[in-house]
Enzyme design. Structure first.
Site, PDB file in Angstrom:
ATOM      1  N   ARG A 199       0.856  -1.180   0.000  1.00 36.19           N
ATOM      2  CA  ARG A 199       0.000   0.000   0.000  1.00 36.19           C
ATOM      3  C   ARG A 199       0.891   1.228   0.000  1.00 36.19           C
ATOM      4  O   ARG A 199       2.092   1.146   0.253  1.00 36.19           O
ATOM      5  CB  ARG A 199      -0.854   0.009   1.265  1.00 36.19           C
ATOM      6  CG  ARG A 199      -1.878  -1.083   1.327  1.00 36.19           C
ATOM      7  CD  ARG A 199      -2.774  -0.877   2.544  1.00 36.19           C
ATOM      8  NE  ARG A 199      -3.603  -2.033   2.788  1.00 36.19           N
ATOM      9  CZ  ARG A 199      -4.736  -2.306   2.137  1.00 36.19           C
ATOM     10  NH1 ARG A 199      -5.165  -1.484   1.189  1.00 36.19           N
ATOM     11  NH2 ARG A 199      -5.441  -3.378   2.412  1.00 36.19           N
TER      12      ARG A 199
ATOM     13  N   THR B 270       3.950   6.961   1.450  1.00 33.45           N
ATOM     14  CA  THR B 270       4.009   8.421   1.318  1.00 33.45           C
ATOM     15  C   THR B 270       3.422   8.905  -0.014  1.00 33.45           C
ATOM     16  O   THR B 270       3.445  10.083  -0.299  1.00 33.45           O
ATOM     17  CB  THR B 270       5.472   8.916   1.405  1.00 33.45           C
ATOM     18  OG1 THR B 270       6.228   8.263   0.375  1.00 33.45           O
ATOM     19  CG2 THR B 270       6.083   8.585   2.746  1.00 33.45           C
ATOM     20  N   SER B 271       2.928   7.985  -0.836  1.00 34.17           N
ATOM     21  CA  SER B 271       2.404   8.352  -2.156  1.00 34.17           C
ATOM     22  C   SER B 271       0.879   8.347  -2.129  1.00 34.17           C
ATOM     23  O   SER B 271       0.277   7.901  -1.160  1.00 34.17           O
ATOM     24  CB  SER B 271       2.907   7.347  -3.193  1.00 34.17           C
ATOM     25  OG  SER B 271       2.162   6.144  -3.106  1.00 34.17           O
TER      26      SER B 271
ATOM     27  N   ASP C 269      17.144   5.642   3.057  1.00 29.88           N
ATOM     28  CA  ASP C 269      16.653   4.388   2.479  1.00 29.88           C
ATOM     29  C   ASP C 269      17.835   3.483   2.116  1.00 29.88           C
ATOM     30  O   ASP C 269      17.994   3.078   0.979  1.00 29.88           O
ATOM     31  CB  ASP C 269      15.831   4.743   1.225  1.00 29.88           C
ATOM     32  CG  ASP C 269      15.058   3.559   0.669  1.00 29.88           C
ATOM     33  OD1 ASP C 269      15.041   2.493   1.317  1.00 29.88           O
ATOM     34  OD2 ASP C 269      14.485   3.700  -0.430  1.00 29.88           O
TER      35      ASP C 269
ATOM     36  N   LYS D 296      13.002   8.824  -8.241  1.00 25.35           N
ATOM     37  CA  LYS D 296      13.960   8.485  -7.195  1.00 25.35           C
ATOM     38  C   LYS D 296      15.393   8.581  -7.698  1.00 25.35           C
ATOM     39  O   LYS D 296      16.294   8.965  -6.969  1.00 25.35           O
ATOM     40  CB  LYS D 296      13.717   7.043  -6.723  1.00 25.35           C
ATOM     41  CG  LYS D 296      12.881   6.951  -5.476  1.00 25.35           C
ATOM     42  CD  LYS D 296      12.975   5.552  -4.898  1.00 25.35           C
ATOM     43  CE  LYS D 296      11.944   5.393  -3.806  1.00 25.35           C
ATOM     44  NZ  LYS D 296      11.914   4.020  -3.288  1.00 25.35           N
TER      45      LYS D 296
END
Lengths: 522, 522
Positions: free
Chosen positions: A204, A207-208, A265, A295
């Site tokens: 899911r 942050t998008s 990350d 990214k």
């Protein structure tokens, strides 16, 4: 059960009745903590009847003496009631702490050391402080390929794995970062329509405005148990399931909890590859969107990352191909779960945006060519145009408890809408991915499935003053207004009289209304 | 007070009735957290009447909806009762987070950036995860002198400072790590007996068997308020107070809370120097014990550290001299608060171990020479031998509410004792500082003031088989037994037939019974 040791103490249990975010935390008064030689963040071993667990201590100045405050996580594991007596003693510091320190001081970690860290992460023997320090050290010191391999293996071994008993297993993954990327909803039916097995698990949104699982949930159930996934794959050669509850590489979810507040990350590669390995993938295509607002910003960086994915895949026994894709604007026109599900369904039914079709068939085509098919993309296109992929998606929807006859118009989108129009004649020169994502989230996505943004123009399109650039969909007037005002301040689409003629892209210092959000999607 | 913003929500307060270790934490159900766009570790702003605070969110799956679980720290600041309504909205991420990330990525931080981080630390706007990441990044990336200066200044400015209205102010500090170091109990009366002002604040033990404050507490009250310190200094030119409750450089205590579990100490310099600056010191002597088993192992390292102390002092407006001292065995014979207080008092009364006298008079002598006195050490010796220093200590004891006529024999030590004897004829070749400290702690120190270790031999001393090497003092048989068994496994004193003849110091692999403990004392 008691301990045969001098340094232990009996405490009376007080159930606190609240969760500690999954962490096994107990509360103890400072006086008895000191007698036990315990500081805050130290670990204790708690014994009650046959149960025996390690918990992390929160020392409180004003807590009843000889009482152990117990959060829900500890209660469920100890199966203890309020007022009962438990034995408590200081626990040794976990050996993995030494390896975390080694990493801080720049050493390369060995496989067994990494395994021990990941085990202690999954068993919750490490505190947030220790976990944050490890992730920070990984971010600064980097991981070499041996460490990435060991991390991946440890993350697989500390979780569930799937074996479908038939092979080969194909898979597709995007490192994310581009809004509106519903390619998975096309790739999976195209690939399985060709007779290959592709049991896709997705996440899911974190942050998008929409994760793949959020999009699919508009069409059918995604929260499948392992046995249900097996049944769906048995029936359709594919599935479109949410991976979150399957306990595949569970360490990753715990790493994410500290990576998110730090906006770093460092575990991207092992995180993705461990999930692929856990699902038993043999052939994997990885999509690396590249560009301003994605990214990865440059082709060079994407190639270096692709080489790492391929090598890590090889070491883990998976064949990996990478696709570097254009990531400077959203895929298709729709952003938000329902809008995207509708666009994906329309595309499978023959009417869809060129970029989405090109991306999906390219990715499916790469998988086909990995399986020895010539002209993979052409084959993918045929499966799409012939309606076979649509038929396959409907089979999957049915197997996952949805309506197989669903039509695009059946999918509800927010009934509070607003058009954002161009202030000048010209053409669209750029679209700010992150700003579009923020506006869609402000409108309510992904929580409100019907909320989102529908682009009316994409880069290079001509526009007249007053023409719609994009529309916002929301469930409530309040959220719509919030999204409109964010759109007005962020101005996510830049127009110019002719493409490429407006040279000023930003001005610094300027009023920074909204900080650049960190994208953590895997 | 409410908010004029779209994104806020009313919650009903539920007091949890427990502390969160000083952190402003609130608990919220996952559904409303998601509606607010809040993840665990995010910050919210809570408004209630005229109060308005930032708290860190703990998202719980199974918590009553629209209810805000409030820990004691938040309750006392909001002054709110159970059942009352508060307004909650997402707070911006603190700007300091960006600078923490900059440090992770290897940038040097500027003064205002460091100030903002330290302010957010003190105001508790940063979570444990963020604090741990910052401290880890400091440990790996290091701090240059500009950063150390900025950290020191920020730590001073975010706390209390003292101004005695008379100068100059002298001070003494040891970086610690050697057990039994009661030199402060001699240096302070010697220096003040000469008419200089030395308002000494000390810490309690964190990981050692006794801190200076623990030792002094055997003789008199150490927990003085700022006004009491002022009065004692007015009367005696000195004080021997606990610094812990004075709010001098409070950021340091919060850094220690994450440094301790990670066993890293990247803030050693700013931590020490900020406390000296906060107390208004003008002339400071810093003791750097060196050797196997001390914090610093080589003369070269001690010299580099000394240069940093001197330069940082210069930038902060303090004149600093450093003393590199022999740190391969405990100072004197006594380890543990009461045993050490007794040894210090005896030494001031004319009967004490040579090494303790030499260390104390050397340090006092350096301070004297910094003040323009010739032959400082000789002057210190005179003040000691003449009884003037003893008289001064008794004045300080009286001013701090203790018995000025206390005799060494009045000081109670544990009545459960055991002798650990030599297994061979020969001489003592080495003493393991950390093992001695662990044994003293196992016996109950520093919590049991009367517990500890009394050495009977030191390095180079001859010993016959069956002669006592050291004695253990404890309050209970149970603790005594635990300390004896630890002593038997650690064997903290190595003997040889002749000094220097036993070459094997350790064997690896061997049964490692107790991991090397981390020494965090400032």
């Amino acid at each position: 059960m008691g301990f045969q040791d001098a340094k232990n103490m009996k405490f009376k249990v007080k159930l606190l009745g609240i969760e500690a975010g999954g962490k096994p935390i107990i509360v103890m008064d400072d006086e008895n903590a000191s007698l036990l030689g315990i500081h805050s963040s130290d670990r204790v071993e708690i014994a009650y009847k046959k149960e025996n667990i390690i918990a992390i201590v929160n020392v409180a100045g004003d807590f009843p003496k000889k009482t152990l405050g117990i959060y829900e996580e500890v209660r469920t594991r100890l199966k203890v009631q309020s007022g009962e007596e438990v034995n408590v003693r200081p626990a040794e510091r976990p050996e993995s702490l030494r390896y975390i320190r080694d990493k801080i001081f720049g050493q390369r970690l060995q496989g067994p050391e990494i395994k021990m860290i990941v085990m202690d992460v999954v068993e919750r023997h490490l505190s947030d402080v220790e976990l944050a320090s490890f992730v920070t050290a990984l971010s600064i010191r980097g991981t070499n390929m041996d460490e990435a391999e060991a991390l991946s293996r440890a993350m697989v071994e500390t979780g569930q794995t799937l074996d479908f008993g038939k092979g080969p297993i194909l898979d597709k993954h995007s490192i994310g970062g581009v809004p509106g990327d519903k390619a998975t909803l096309l790739v999976v039916p195209i690939v399985s329509a060709a007779g290959f097995t592709i049991p896709k698990t997705s996440s899911r949104a974190i942050t998008s405005p929409a994760g793949t699982a959020d999009r699919i949930e508009v069409l059918c159930n995604v929260d499948l148990a392992l046995e249900e996934i097996r049944a769906v794959v048995e029936k359709t050669n594919a599935c479109l399931a949410w991976g979150g509850a399957l306990d595949l590489a569970p360490a990753d979810d715990l790493f994410i909890q500290v990576e998110y507040p730090l906006s770093i990350d460092p575990l991207l590669l092992p995180s993705i590859m461990s999930k692929k390995k856990a699902i038993g993938a043999d052939y994997v295509v990885i999509d690396i969107p590249v560009g301003r607002g994605a990214k990865i910003q440059t082709i060079e960086d994407s190639q270096a990352l692709a080489r790492d994915f391929i090598e890590l895949g090889r070491r883990l026994g998976m064949q990996v191909h990478c696709a570097v894709t254009f990531g400077e604007q959203p895929i298709g026109y729709a952003i938000g779960p329902a809008l995207e599900a509708r666009e994906a369904l329309s595309t499978l039914m023959g009417e869809g945006p060129v970029d989405l079709i090109d991306k999906a068939t390219s990715l499916a085509g790469i998988l086909f060519e990995m399986m020895g098919v010539n002209s993979g993309k052409q084959k993918a296109n045929e499966l799409l145009r012939s309606g076979k992929a649509e038929k396959k998606l409907r089979e999957i929807i049915a197997a996952q408890g949805g309506d197989p006859n669903i039509k695009p118009d059946d999918i509800k989108t927010g009934d509070k809408t607003a058009k954002i129009v161009s202030e000048e004649d010209g053409s669209v020169q750029l679209i700010n991915n992150r700003a579009i994502a923020q506006i869609a989230r402000e409108a309510g996505a992904p929580k409100d499935k019907a909320a989102g943004v529908l682009l009316r123009r994409k880069i290079g399109d001509e526009v007249a003053k007053g023409d719609a650039l994009f529309e916002i969909y929301a469930k409530s007037k309040q959220k719509l207004d919030a999204a409109i005002s964010l759109a007005e301040s962020l101005k996510p689409m830049g127009t110019a009289q002719r493409f490429g003629e407006k040279m000023l892209m930003d001005r610094i210092p300027t009023t920074i209304l909204h900080e650049k959000p960190f994208v953590l999607e895997r």
